[in-house]
Design an enzyme around this catalytic site. Sequence first.
Site, mmCIF file in Angstrom:
data_model
loop_
_atom_site.group_PDB
_atom_site.id
_atom_site.type_symbol
_atom_site.label_atom_id
_atom_site.label_comp_id
_atom_site.label_asym_id
_atom_site.label_seq_id
_atom_site.Cartn_x
_atom_site.Cartn_y
_atom_site.Cartn_z
ATOM 1 N N ARG A 165 11.902 22.921 -64.740
ATOM 2 C CA ARG A 165 12.010 24.393 -64.852
ATOM 3 C C ARG A 165 10.650 25.094 -64.726
ATOM 4 N NH1 ARG A 165 16.693 23.214 -64.469
ATOM 5 N NH2 ARG A 165 18.429 24.295 -65.456
ATOM 6 N N SER A 239 21.330 29.227 -69.163
ATOM 7 C CA SER A 239 20.621 28.563 -70.268
ATOM 8 C C SER A 239 19.538 29.492 -70.792
ATOM 9 C CB SER A 239 19.935 27.292 -69.779
ATOM 10 O OG SER A 239 20.884 26.348 -69.359
ATOM 11 N N GLU A 335 13.938 30.139 -71.567
ATOM 12 C CA GLU A 335 13.940 29.735 -70.159
ATOM 13 C C GLU A 335 13.803 30.926 -69.189
ATOM 14 O OE1 GLU A 335 14.860 28.682 -66.392
ATOM 15 O OE2 GLU A 335 16.629 29.372 -67.441
HETATM 16 N N1 EPU Z 1 24.905 19.821 -76.240
HETATM 17 C C1 EPU Z 1 25.398 19.970 -77.525
HETATM 18 N N2 EPU Z 1 25.898 21.171 -77.884
HETATM 19 C C2 EPU Z 1 25.963 22.211 -77.043
HETATM 20 C C3 EPU Z 1 25.471 22.072 -75.734
HETATM 21 C C4 EPU Z 1 24.945 20.867 -75.344
HETATM 22 O O1 EPU Z 1 25.367 19.073 -78.334
HETATM 23 O O2 EPU Z 1 26.442 23.274 -77.458
HETATM 24 C C5 EPU Z 1 24.325 18.537 -75.845
HETATM 25 C C6 EPU Z 1 25.308 17.469 -75.491
HETATM 26 O O3 EPU Z 1 24.837 16.298 -76.093
HETATM 27 C C7 EPU Z 1 25.190 17.325 -74.001
HETATM 28 C C8 EPU Z 1 23.737 17.657 -73.791
HETATM 29 O O4 EPU Z 1 23.492 18.719 -74.735
HETATM 30 O O5 EPU Z 1 25.516 16.048 -73.603
HETATM 31 C C9 EPU Z 1 23.353 18.140 -72.433
HETATM 32 O O6 EPU Z 1 24.171 19.209 -72.072
HETATM 33 P P1 EPU Z 1 24.484 19.489 -70.517
HETATM 34 O O7 EPU Z 1 24.573 18.242 -69.774
HETATM 35 O O8 EPU Z 1 25.601 20.445 -70.472
HETATM 36 O O9 EPU Z 1 23.208 20.205 -69.980
HETATM 37 P P2 EPU Z 1 22.119 21.097 -70.644
HETATM 38 O O10 EPU Z 1 20.946 20.262 -70.892
HETATM 39 O O11 EPU Z 1 22.711 21.852 -71.761
HETATM 40 C C10 EPU Z 1 21.132 21.724 -68.300
HETATM 41 C C11 EPU Z 1 20.634 22.960 -67.593
HETATM 42 C C12 EPU Z 1 21.783 23.804 -67.061
HETATM 43 C C13 EPU Z 1 22.627 22.930 -66.163
HETATM 44 C C14 EPU Z 1 23.122 21.723 -66.964
HETATM 45 C C15 EPU Z 1 23.953 20.763 -66.150
HETATM 46 C C16 EPU Z 1 18.537 23.510 -68.719
HETATM 47 C C17 EPU Z 1 17.817 24.479 -69.603
HETATM 48 N N3 EPU Z 1 19.827 23.758 -68.520
HETATM 49 O O12 EPU Z 1 21.821 22.154 -69.473
HETATM 50 O O13 EPU Z 1 21.226 24.844 -66.297
HETATM 51 O O14 EPU Z 1 23.715 23.639 -65.615
HETATM 52 O O15 EPU Z 1 21.966 20.997 -67.456
HETATM 53 O O16 EPU Z 1 23.132 19.979 -65.388
HETATM 54 O O17 EPU Z 1 17.918 22.596 -68.205
HETATM 55 C C18 EPU Z 1 20.513 27.133 -66.402
HETATM 56 O O18 EPU Z 1 19.366 26.733 -66.228
HETATM 57 O O19 EPU Z 1 20.775 28.375 -66.522
HETATM 58 C C19 EPU Z 1 21.587 26.171 -66.519
HETATM 59 C C20 EPU Z 1 22.822 26.540 -66.825
#
Ligand code: EPU
Length: 339
Positions: A165, A239, A335
Amino acid sequence: MQTQNDIPIKDLTTMRLGGSARLLTDVNTNDEVAAACREAKAKSLPIFVIGSGSNIIAKDQGFDGLIIRMRIPGFEIIADDDGSTTICVGAGENWDSIVERAVNMNLSGIEAMSAIPGTTGAGPVQNVGAYGQEIADTLVSLQAYDTQTDSFVTLSKADCKFAYRYSIFRGEAAGRYVITSVTLRLLKTQPRPPFYDSLQKYFEENNVQTFTVKIVRDAVMKLRQEKLPNPKYLPNSGSFFKNAIVNAEQIDNLKAIDPNIPLYKLADGKYKIPAGWLIERAGFKGKLLHGMRVHDKNALILINESAASYDDLASARDEIISKIYDMFHVRIEQEPLEI
Ligand code: EPU
């Protein structure tokens, strides 16, 4: 090129907050970019470039400068060989329509970044990424107007200094360049497992065993639809926090605080902790703080339900950051960019 005065920035961003901008101009060509930058320089005004405003938070005091709204179109194949096709895309093109075109051409490299809101030119700024892909993986170079030298330049992938990012456009070179087009090299091979955790799980649960770019795109769109609120009805910036990156030395302490903490080892030996998990664990999921709702399906997202001002959002954000710091000694960061 038409310049408008005193524009409420909240109408230009999906978070729908913030004061007014002194000037706003839409640019459709490189010449209009150069003219807008010259106009700002002549008036000694700062510039700020926006695409569709889906990753920008505006402050209440507004912006005493010129907002350049990027509208440059274009989709051109500039090279093609046995294994790849290289495309050059106008910075104003809607990102998802480019992903859709690439998928329809059976090209891979950006299919997992389906349904991300925003314009193509915004992608490199934050090194946009999702489901295991980021724009840095396929970006060859980009073209931009350099406001320091008043000329158009080509920057290579290395020049952009991409990280999670991050790029120079939100670091050392913030405010310097106006990105006008982006060159991506896409592959003619089909995606292969293993996929990013949640995508892999989705395929296993649905017993999907053949993988094409179209199948990945459809799956990602489905997953995003379930977890990400539509900014048209629920103002948000995707995010709201970056995932936390911690050093290996912190791991023992973190496991002592909570043995179930999810940790993803990165190539450089550091670890990623999902900020969504930290926020949920700190008890904020679904809660309303100062008019900002922590999304009940994904704690990483803040929805502007009834915030009166940027200050409300900042209070909600700071409350979340400090509680997580108190619990885990990890400081998560915002972010979206700020204007
Ligand atoms: N999780 C929780 N609770 C929540 C949300 C997430 O426990 O309410 C944990 C879970 O363990 C899950 C882990 O977080 O397995 C990772 O969640 P996820 O794979 O959904 O991805 P993320 O890390 O929350 C990132 C990007 C998103 C992107 C997703 C999918 C960032 C800041 N965000 O989210 O990007 O869509 O991966 O690849 O890196 C954005 O940047 O606007 C965005 C939506």
